[in-house]
Design a protein around this motif. Structure first.
Motif, PDB file in Angstrom:
ATOM      1  N   VAL A  58     -21.831 -23.151  -6.324  1.00  0.00           N
ATOM      2  CA  VAL A  58     -21.048 -22.093  -6.107  1.00  0.00           C
ATOM      3  C   VAL A  58     -19.644 -22.868  -6.435  1.00  0.00           C
ATOM      4  CG1 VAL A  58     -19.489 -20.735  -4.678  1.00  0.00           C
ATOM      5  CG2 VAL A  58     -22.019 -20.582  -4.379  1.00  0.00           C
ATOM      6  N   LEU A  59     -19.297 -23.942  -5.916  1.00  0.00           N
ATOM      7  CA  LEU A  59     -18.165 -24.656  -6.246  1.00  0.00           C
ATOM      8  C   LEU A  59     -17.988 -25.404  -7.400  1.00  0.00           C
ATOM      9  CD1 LEU A  59     -17.551 -26.348  -2.696  1.00  0.00           C
ATOM     10  CD2 LEU A  59     -16.369 -24.564  -3.458  1.00  0.00           C
ATOM     11  N   LEU A  60     -19.173 -25.820  -7.873  1.00  0.00           N
ATOM     12  CA  LEU A  60     -19.001 -26.408  -9.270  1.00  0.00           C
ATOM     13  C   LEU A  60     -18.717 -25.279 -10.458  1.00  0.00           C
ATOM     14  CD1 LEU A  60     -21.880 -28.876  -9.276  1.00  0.00           C
ATOM     15  CD2 LEU A  60     -19.704 -29.506  -9.379  1.00  0.00           C
ATOM     16  N   ASN A  61     -19.329 -24.327 -10.284  1.00  0.00           N
ATOM     17  CA  ASN A  61     -19.068 -23.301 -11.084  1.00  0.00           C
ATOM     18  C   ASN A  61     -17.638 -22.649 -10.989  1.00  0.00           C
ATOM     19  OD1 ASN A  61     -21.471 -21.982 -12.773  1.00  0.00           O
ATOM     20  ND2 ASN A  61     -22.202 -22.768 -10.994  1.00  0.00           N
ATOM     21  N   LEU A  62     -17.103 -22.379  -9.977  1.00  0.00           N
ATOM     22  CA  LEU A  62     -15.594 -22.080  -9.633  1.00  0.00           C
ATOM     23  C   LEU A  62     -14.669 -22.907 -10.086  1.00  0.00           C
ATOM     24  CD1 LEU A  62     -15.863 -20.494  -5.751  1.00  0.00           C
ATOM     25  CD2 LEU A  62     -15.590 -19.307  -8.045  1.00  0.00           C
ATOM     26  N   PHE A  63     -14.908 -24.219  -9.873  1.00  0.00           N
ATOM     27  CA  PHE A  63     -13.886 -25.162 -10.385  1.00  0.00           C
ATOM     28  C   PHE A  63     -14.028 -25.337 -12.122  1.00  0.00           C
ATOM     29  CE2 PHE A  63     -13.503 -26.900  -6.129  1.00  0.00           C
ATOM     30  CZ  PHE A  63     -11.944 -27.227  -6.212  1.00  0.00           C
ATOM     31  N   PHE A  64     -15.236 -25.287 -12.493  1.00  0.00           N
ATOM     32  CA  PHE A  64     -15.540 -25.378 -13.897  1.00  0.00           C
ATOM     33  C   PHE A  64     -14.785 -24.095 -14.760  1.00  0.00           C
ATOM     34  CE2 PHE A  64     -17.859 -24.676 -18.024  1.00  0.00           C
ATOM     35  CZ  PHE A  64     -17.523 -26.152 -18.629  1.00  0.00           C
ATOM     36  N   TRP A  65     -15.268 -22.794 -13.986  1.00  0.00           N
ATOM     37  CA  TRP A  65     -14.530 -21.636 -14.918  1.00  0.00           C
ATOM     38  C   TRP A  65     -13.276 -21.117 -14.369  1.00  0.00           C
ATOM     39  CZ3 TRP A  65     -17.441 -20.976 -19.017  1.00  0.00           C
ATOM     40  CH2 TRP A  65     -18.865 -21.201 -19.117  1.00  0.00           C
ATOM     41  N   THR A  66     -12.906 -21.467 -13.141  1.00  0.00           N
ATOM     42  CA  THR A  66     -11.641 -20.743 -12.729  1.00  0.00           C
ATOM     43  C   THR A  66     -10.510 -21.756 -12.270  1.00  0.00           C
ATOM     44  OG1 THR A  66     -12.349 -20.667 -10.481  1.00  0.00           O
ATOM     45  CG2 THR A  66     -13.158 -18.913 -11.620  1.00  0.00           C
ATOM     46  N   TYR A  67     -10.751 -22.945 -12.151  1.00  0.00           N
ATOM     47  CA  TYR A  67      -9.646 -23.729 -11.556  1.00  0.00           C
ATOM     48  C   TYR A  67      -8.420 -23.821 -12.542  1.00  0.00           C
ATOM     49  CZ  TYR A  67      -7.378 -27.711  -9.486  1.00  0.00           C
ATOM     50  OH  TYR A  67      -6.577 -28.696  -9.000  1.00  0.00           O
ATOM     51  N   LEU A  68      -8.685 -24.088 -13.621  1.00  0.00           N
ATOM     52  CA  LEU A  68      -7.730 -24.227 -14.600  1.00  0.00           C
ATOM     53  C   LEU A  68      -6.842 -23.142 -14.777  1.00  0.00           C
ATOM     54  CD1 LEU A  68      -8.693 -26.932 -16.996  1.00  0.00           C
ATOM     55  CD2 LEU A  68      -7.148 -27.254 -15.283  1.00  0.00           C
ATOM     56  N   PRO A  69      -7.590 -21.996 -15.199  1.00  0.00           N
ATOM     57  CA  PRO A  69      -6.881 -20.819 -15.334  1.00  0.00           C
ATOM     58  C   PRO A  69      -5.893 -20.392 -13.867  1.00  0.00           C
ATOM     59  CG  PRO A  69      -9.046 -20.536 -15.954  1.00  0.00           C
ATOM     60  CD  PRO A  69      -8.755 -21.654 -15.306  1.00  0.00           C
ATOM     61  N   GLN A  70      -6.462 -20.615 -12.738  1.00  0.00           N
ATOM     62  CA  GLN A  70      -5.586 -20.197 -11.580  1.00  0.00           C
ATOM     63  C   GLN A  70      -4.621 -21.312 -11.487  1.00  0.00           C
ATOM     64  OE1 GLN A  70      -8.222 -18.454  -8.305  1.00  0.00           O
ATOM     65  NE2 GLN A  70      -9.597 -19.684  -9.250  1.00  0.00           N
ATOM     66  N   VAL A  71      -4.663 -22.422 -11.872  1.00  0.00           N
ATOM     67  CA  VAL A  71      -3.476 -23.412 -11.565  1.00  0.00           C
ATOM     68  C   VAL A  71      -2.573 -22.876 -12.610  1.00  0.00           C
ATOM     69  CG1 VAL A  71      -2.992 -26.007 -12.115  1.00  0.00           C
ATOM     70  CG2 VAL A  71      -4.977 -25.233 -10.760  1.00  0.00           C
ATOM     71  N   ALA A  72      -2.926 -22.524 -14.125  1.00  0.00           N
ATOM     72  CA  ALA A  72      -1.979 -22.176 -14.818  1.00  0.00           C
ATOM     73  C   ALA A  72      -1.314 -20.831 -14.447  1.00  0.00           C
ATOM     74  CB  ALA A  72      -2.643 -21.911 -16.350  1.00  0.00           C
TER      75      ALA A  72
END
Length: 282
Positions: A58-72
């Motif tokens: 779960v965490l690998l997928n979340l960080f891979f797909w959603t982390y950078l868009p949310q940080v932006a």
């Protein structure tokens, strides 16, 4: 005898602050207690591998797909790099909510009940546990082996859709620089704290009114305890371990509350006994 002003300061500030601090420490006491009592390890071993794999997936997928868009997105509101910190907590919070729905709420509860009951037995409150399941005396050095099968429905913490919903709804608080994460943990801890003592309330035979009154008297303690508990749940891939240590910590707290309650009852009974007029012999 202390001056009345000092007594009021102690009553209003010192003692509540001390109680809140102790409540915050229970989750960490649970970790050390778990590590120091190997008879608890088998309860983790049977669940750890599937929980670890699920959390990692779960965490690998979340960080891979959603982390950078949310940080932006957070960078629109944050300065000095705090968007990266809040974005990390945001993704970890999303992961904790997803793992709770997929795994924790449905598959871990039985292990948490066993952990909670075993710790109570080890702390000398087996009479409480016996109200829900038999407790043998054949394995005095291993409280887990002393536990029989529950004779009535035994739930550590009920699945609370309201808690999950509030968790998700409050996640945007992480948009707020610096104070967003602590505020999120405190507001979600408000409800998470009392739920960690659901098993204790049931063993005490509390109805809803008694349960709410008990929690209300300790609202800040439960809130701070719940905030620390949720913070530990955000630690990547170790949520399963901290779930079981949370059951340990809540049992340690329940044991202390129970000891305090029984000591108070004994003092009251002793006062009633000494206050009775001595009877003479006719």
């Amino acid at each position: 005898m202390a001056h009345p002003v000092i007594q009021n300061v102690q009553r209003i500030l010192y003692y509540p602050a001390k109680a809140n601090l102790y409540a915050c420490l229970y989750p960490f006491k649970g970790i050390f207690y778990f590590l120091g009592h190997p008879w608890l390890f088998p309860l983790l071993r049977t669940r750890f591998v599937p929980a670890f794999l699920l959390s990692a997936f779960v965490l690998l997928n979340l960080f891979f797909w959603t982390y950078l868009p949310q940080v932006a997105f957070l960078a629109l509101f944050h300065h000095n790099g705090s968007a990266w910190v809040n974005g990390t907590f945001l993704v970890l919070g999303e992961g904790a909510a997803i793992v709770a729905i997929l795994f924790e709420a449905f598959l871990v509860d039985e292990s948490q009940v066993d952990v909670f009951d075993a710790v109570l037995v080890h702390k000398g409150h087996d009479d409480l546990v016996r109200q829900s399941r038999p407790v043998s005396e054949e394995h005095l050095n291993n409280p887990v082996l002393c536990l029989g099968k529950p004779t009535q429905p035994s739930v550590y913490g009920p699945f609370s859709f309201r808690q999950i919903a509030e968790f998700v709804i409050l996640l945007p608080l992480n948009f707020i620089p610096y104070v967003g994460v602590p505020l999120f943990l405190l507001l979600t801890g408000y409800r998470a704290g009392p739920l960690q003592h659901w098993r204790y309330f049931k063993l005490r035979g509390f109805d809803r009114k008694q349960r709410n009154a008990f929690a209300k008297r300790r609202r800040l303690q439960y809130t701070f305890y719940g905030a620390v508990y949720l913070f530990l749940q955000l630690v990547p891939v170790l949520s399963m371990f901290f779930l079981l240590t949370a059951a340990v910590s809540s049992a340690l707290w329940a044991a202390d509350l129970e000891t305090e309650r029984r000591q108070q009852e004994a003092r009251i009974q002793g006062q009633d006994y000494t206050d009775e007029p001595a009877g003479g012999v006719d």
